[in-house]
Design a protein around this motif. Structure first.
Motif, short mmCIF file in Angstrom:
data_model
loop_
_atom_site.label_atom_id
_atom_site.label_comp_id
_atom_site.label_asym_id
_atom_site.label_seq_id
_atom_site.Cartn_x
_atom_site.Cartn_y
_atom_site.Cartn_z
N ALA A 100 66.47 -10.47 -36.87
CA ALA A 100 65.68 -9.53 -37.67
C ALA A 100 64.26 -9.42 -37.13
O ALA A 100 63.76 -10.32 -36.46
N CYS A 101 63.64 -8.31 -37.46
CA CYS A 101 62.24 -8.08 -37.09
C CYS A 101 61.37 -9.13 -37.78
O CYS A 101 61.54 -9.42 -38.97
N GLU A 102 60.45 -9.71 -37.03
CA GLU A 102 59.59 -10.76 -37.57
C GLU A 102 58.47 -10.20 -38.45
O GLU A 102 57.76 -10.97 -39.10
N ARG A 103 58.35 -8.91 -38.49
CA ARG A 103 57.29 -8.29 -39.30
C ARG A 103 57.83 -7.68 -40.59
O ARG A 103 57.24 -7.84 -41.65
N ASP A 137 61.49 -7.63 -41.36
CA ASP A 137 62.81 -8.19 -41.64
C ASP A 137 63.96 -7.20 -41.49
O ASP A 137 65.05 -7.42 -42.02
N THR A 138 63.76 -6.11 -40.76
CA THR A 138 64.85 -5.17 -40.48
C THR A 138 65.89 -5.89 -39.63
O THR A 138 65.53 -6.53 -38.63
N PRO A 139 67.18 -5.80 -39.99
CA PRO A 139 68.23 -6.45 -39.18
C PRO A 139 68.28 -5.87 -37.76
O PRO A 139 68.15 -4.66 -37.57
N LEU A 140 68.47 -6.76 -36.76
CA LEU A 140 68.54 -6.36 -35.35
C LEU A 140 69.74 -7.06 -34.72
O LEU A 140 69.66 -8.22 -34.33
N ALA A 141 70.85 -6.35 -34.63
CA ALA A 141 72.07 -6.92 -34.05
C ALA A 141 71.87 -7.17 -32.56
O ALA A 141 71.23 -6.37 -31.87
N PRO A 142 72.42 -8.26 -32.02
CA PRO A 142 72.26 -8.57 -30.59
C PRO A 142 72.80 -7.48 -29.66
O PRO A 142 72.27 -7.27 -28.59
N HIS A 143 73.84 -6.76 -30.10
CA HIS A 143 74.45 -5.73 -29.25
C HIS A 143 73.82 -4.35 -29.43
O HIS A 143 74.16 -3.42 -28.73
N ALA A 144 72.87 -4.23 -30.37
CA ALA A 144 72.25 -2.93 -30.64
C ALA A 144 70.94 -2.76 -29.88
O ALA A 144 70.27 -3.73 -29.54
N PHE A 189 62.41 -5.04 -29.77
CA PHE A 189 61.37 -5.27 -28.78
C PHE A 189 60.98 -6.74 -28.81
O PHE A 189 60.93 -7.35 -29.87
N ILE A 190 60.70 -7.31 -27.63
CA ILE A 190 60.32 -8.72 -27.53
C ILE A 190 59.12 -8.88 -26.60
O ILE A 190 58.86 -8.04 -25.75
N CYS A 191 58.41 -10.00 -26.80
CA CYS A 191 57.34 -10.38 -25.87
C CYS A 191 57.91 -11.49 -24.98
O CYS A 191 59.07 -11.87 -25.11
N CYS A 205 61.23 -4.72 -34.61
CA CYS A 205 62.01 -3.48 -34.57
C CYS A 205 61.18 -2.40 -33.87
O CYS A 205 59.98 -2.57 -33.65
N ALA A 206 61.80 -1.29 -33.56
CA ALA A 206 61.12 -0.20 -32.85
C ALA A 206 59.95 0.36 -33.65
O ALA A 206 58.89 0.65 -33.10
N ASP A 207 60.13 0.51 -34.97
CA ASP A 207 59.05 1.06 -35.80
C ASP A 207 57.83 0.15 -35.79
O ASP A 207 56.70 0.61 -35.63
N CYS A 208 58.06 -1.16 -35.95
CA CYS A 208 56.93 -2.10 -35.95
C CYS A 208 56.29 -2.18 -34.57
O CYS A 208 55.06 -2.23 -34.45
N ALA A 209 57.09 -2.20 -33.52
CA ALA A 209 56.54 -2.25 -32.15
C ALA A 209 55.64 -1.03 -31.91
O ALA A 209 54.57 -1.15 -31.32
#
Length: 77
Positions: free
Chosen positions: A20-23, A25-32, A36-38, A45-49
């Motif tokens: 999930a997004c750390e900001r 909490d939107t679910p983020l499936a590994p295959h989807a 975004f990561i540092c 998630c894309a919106d928070c990034a």
């Protein structure tokens, strides 16, 4: 013969695919796509990034697209 059959994959060296997004909490499936990561694998998630201008609020590093993991490999460790 496929090259993939000859690969010796060390599953302990895989990216930590946070669920999930750390900001927000939107679910983020590994295959989807859409995560975004540092370089420290902080995950957003894309919106928070986008709202963060692709800068990690924890380390101030760049946020980049997290690669999607094939569904077949998602549970392997």
């Amino acid at each position: 013969m496929l090259l993939a059959l000859h690969l010796n994959i060390d599953w302990t060296q895989m990216l930590d695919m946070k669920p999930a997004c750390e900001r927000c909490d939107t679910p983020l499936a590994p295959h989807a796509h859409g995560a975004f990561i540092c370089s420290f694998e902080d995950t957003f998630c894309a919106d928070c990034a986008d709202e963060l201008d692709e800068v990690c609020p924890k380390c101030r590093g760049e946020l980049v697209d997290r690669p999607a993991r094939p569904k077949k490999a998602s549970g392997a460790r």
